[in-house]
Write an enzyme that holds these catalytic residues in place. Structure first.
Site, PDB file in Angstrom:
ATOM      1  N   PRO A 119       0.700  -1.252   0.139  1.00  0.00           N
ATOM      2  CA  PRO A 119       0.031  -0.070   0.028  1.00  0.00           C
ATOM      3  C   PRO A 119       0.818   1.252   0.003  1.00  0.00           C
ATOM      4  O   PRO A 119       0.434   2.615   0.025  1.00  0.00           O
ATOM      5  CB  PRO A 119      -0.856  -0.128   1.353  1.00  0.00           C
ATOM      6  CG  PRO A 119       0.100  -0.781   2.422  1.00  0.00           C
ATOM      7  CD  PRO A 119       0.596  -1.888   1.329  1.00  0.00           C
ATOM      8  N   SER A 169       4.205   1.893   1.885  1.00  0.00           N
ATOM      9  CA  SER A 169       4.728   2.472   3.120  1.00  0.00           C
ATOM     10  C   SER A 169       6.192   2.386   2.795  1.00  0.00           C
ATOM     11  O   SER A 169       7.018   3.315   3.293  1.00  0.00           O
ATOM     12  CB  SER A 169       4.685   1.280   4.198  1.00  0.00           C
ATOM     13  OG  SER A 169       5.234  -0.175   3.852  1.00  0.00           O
ATOM     14  N   TRP A 170       6.842   1.445   2.014  1.00  0.00           N
ATOM     15  CA  TRP A 170       8.249   1.448   1.544  1.00  0.00           C
ATOM     16  C   TRP A 170       8.482   2.953   0.637  1.00  0.00           C
ATOM     17  O   TRP A 170       9.445   3.731   0.738  1.00  0.00           O
ATOM     18  CB  TRP A 170       8.710   0.400   0.478  1.00  0.00           C
ATOM     19  CG  TRP A 170       9.223  -0.683   1.633  1.00  0.00           C
ATOM     20  CD1 TRP A 170       9.037  -1.007   2.572  1.00  0.00           C
ATOM     21  CD2 TRP A 170      10.338  -1.632   1.168  1.00  0.00           C
ATOM     22  NE1 TRP A 170       9.707  -2.090   3.091  1.00  0.00           N
ATOM     23  CE2 TRP A 170      10.290  -2.449   2.222  1.00  0.00           C
ATOM     24  CE3 TRP A 170      11.070  -1.726   0.021  1.00  0.00           C
ATOM     25  CZ2 TRP A 170      11.375  -3.594   2.199  1.00  0.00           C
ATOM     26  CZ3 TRP A 170      11.871  -2.922  -0.087  1.00  0.00           C
ATOM     27  CH2 TRP A 170      11.878  -3.981   1.026  1.00  0.00           C
ATOM     28  N   ASP A 201       2.530  -0.870  -8.742  1.00  0.00           N
ATOM     29  CA  ASP A 201       2.095  -2.160  -8.103  1.00  0.00           C
ATOM     30  C   ASP A 201       0.664  -2.253  -9.110  1.00  0.00           C
ATOM     31  O   ASP A 201       0.195  -1.307  -9.663  1.00  0.00           O
ATOM     32  CB  ASP A 201       1.564  -1.997  -6.806  1.00  0.00           C
ATOM     33  CG  ASP A 201       1.396  -3.340  -6.051  1.00  0.00           C
ATOM     34  OD1 ASP A 201       2.099  -3.565  -5.495  1.00  0.00           O
ATOM     35  OD2 ASP A 201       0.300  -3.899  -6.153  1.00  0.00           O
ATOM     36  N   ASP A 204       0.471  -4.269 -13.679  1.00  0.00           N
ATOM     37  CA  ASP A 204       1.213  -5.524 -13.278  1.00  0.00           C
ATOM     38  C   ASP A 204       2.734  -5.776 -13.794  1.00  0.00           C
ATOM     39  O   ASP A 204       2.656  -5.800 -15.091  1.00  0.00           O
ATOM     40  CB  ASP A 204       0.214  -6.753 -13.654  1.00  0.00           C
ATOM     41  CG  ASP A 204       0.676  -8.187 -13.282  1.00  0.00           C
ATOM     42  OD1 ASP A 204       2.034  -8.192 -12.834  1.00  0.00           O
ATOM     43  OD2 ASP A 204      -0.076  -9.002 -13.196  1.00  0.00           O
ATOM     44  N   PHE A 205       3.668  -5.624 -12.764  1.00  0.00           N
ATOM     45  CA  PHE A 205       5.021  -5.776 -13.334  1.00  0.00           C
ATOM     46  C   PHE A 205       5.282  -7.014 -14.114  1.00  0.00           C
ATOM     47  O   PHE A 205       6.288  -6.850 -14.978  1.00  0.00           O
ATOM     48  CB  PHE A 205       5.973  -5.628 -12.017  1.00  0.00           C
ATOM     49  CG  PHE A 205       7.321  -5.230 -12.646  1.00  0.00           C
ATOM     50  CD1 PHE A 205       7.668  -4.258 -12.951  1.00  0.00           C
ATOM     51  CD2 PHE A 205       8.443  -6.518 -12.087  1.00  0.00           C
ATOM     52  CE1 PHE A 205       8.877  -3.957 -13.593  1.00  0.00           C
ATOM     53  CE2 PHE A 205       9.647  -6.355 -12.408  1.00  0.00           C
ATOM     54  CZ  PHE A 205      10.048  -5.089 -12.938  1.00  0.00           C
ATOM     55  N   ASP A 220       9.561  -5.187  -2.876  1.00  0.00           N
ATOM     56  CA  ASP A 220       8.980  -5.823  -1.760  1.00  0.00           C
ATOM     57  C   ASP A 220       7.858  -6.911  -2.209  1.00  0.00           C
ATOM     58  O   ASP A 220       7.007  -7.181  -1.552  1.00  0.00           O
ATOM     59  CB  ASP A 220       8.373  -4.821  -0.799  1.00  0.00           C
ATOM     60  CG  ASP A 220       8.052  -5.466   0.415  1.00  0.00           C
ATOM     61  OD1 ASP A 220       8.666  -6.466   1.123  1.00  0.00           O
ATOM     62  OD2 ASP A 220       7.221  -5.195   1.203  1.00  0.00           O
ATOM     63  N   LYS A 242      12.959  -8.589  -1.370  1.00  0.00           N
ATOM     64  CA  LYS A 242      12.554  -9.493  -0.746  1.00  0.00           C
ATOM     65  C   LYS A 242      12.419 -10.842  -1.135  1.00  0.00           C
ATOM     66  O   LYS A 242      11.983 -11.157  -2.365  1.00  0.00           O
ATOM     67  CB  LYS A 242      11.192  -9.156  -0.197  1.00  0.00           C
ATOM     68  CG  LYS A 242      10.634 -10.183   0.749  1.00  0.00           C
ATOM     69  CD  LYS A 242       9.274  -9.466   1.539  1.00  0.00           C
ATOM     70  CE  LYS A 242       8.125  -9.668   0.730  1.00  0.00           C
ATOM     71  NZ  LYS A 242       7.017  -9.203   1.301  1.00  0.00           N
TER      72      LYS A 242
END
Length: 242
Positions: free
Chosen positions: A83, A85-86, A112, A128-129, A153, A193
């Protein structure tokens, strides 16, 4: 990731118990487990108090405090950002919101497939990556500006089959990594990640071909029962890209 919005009190165990009972009413077993974990998690409360969108902000903050990967004036791409935060951390640390007087302004792009509520100082891309057009949209938005930090992430929806989930998150991480090779500046950083598993060593070997220093990081803010880990590559060697 879902955001849990509720009033909390840590003054007594009784008040916490009442709140847990209230939030568990009518929920499935899996939902009950998630709610109990959220309500007992100090990072969830801290994120609410400090206006971060979820607890994952503290993983990046912890990593950045130790390794100093984010600096004012940098260009950062955050892949799998929802959402946000990074992205919030990256905006603050790079001064993309121009709130640090006398410091250069950074540029942060967040992508995202889920919609991200606007973040002051960040350019947001909803796509969509894994789709072919995603990389082109990012490149167009960067407009030739080399990237100093690539963050990922991203994680797939877990199936519960650890080997399958591991393979899927590795595939996402490698896609982000390979895209980063195209857009990163000399000396750039990548942070991704992963979930622990059989392919982690292969990922480390691949990053080592292009970064001076590669290391694994398990932030204290990662839940103790989680298999998540982060791989950090520093000192991008652009000349090694064929």
């Amino acid at each position: 990731m879902k955001l849990l919005r509720c009033r909390r009190s840590f003054s007594t165990s009784a008040s916490l118990g009442k709140e847990i009972a209230k939030n568990l009413k009518g929920k499935s077993t899996s939902s009950q487990g998630w709610i109990q974990r959220q309500l007992r998690d100090p990072y969830v409360e801290k994120a609410r108090q400090e206006n971060y969108r979820c607890r994952s902000a503290y993983k990046l903050l912890e990593i950045d405090e130790k390794f100093k990967i984010l600096k004012p004036g940098q260009c950062v791409v955050d892949i799998g950002a929802a959402p946000g935060s990074w992205t919030q951390v990256a905006v603050k640390r790079t001064n993309a919101d121009e709130k640090i007087p006398g410091k250069p302004r950074g540029f942060v792009v967040a992508l995202d497939r889920l919609n991200i509520f606007p973040i002051d100082g960040a350019a947001l891309v909803t796509c969509d990556f894994t789709r072919p057009d995603a990389e082109k949209r990012l490149v167009d938005l960067l407009n030739g500006r080399p990237v100093d930090v690539v963050l990922s992430d991203m994680a797939p929806n877990a199936t519960g089959v650890k080997s399958m989930d591991h393979d899927r998150i590795v595939a996402l991480a490698l896609k982000a990594f390979k895209f980063g090779l195209q857009i990163s500046a000399e000396g750039a950083t990548v942070l991704m990640k992963l979930w622990e598993g059989r392919s982690c060593k292969a990922v480390e070997t691949e990053l080592s071909k292009f970064y001076d220093v590669v290391r694994w990081i398990k932030p204290k803010s990662s839940r103790s029962d989680s298999t998540e880990t982060f791989i950090l590559g520093r000192g991008f060697k652009k000349s090694n890209v064929v």
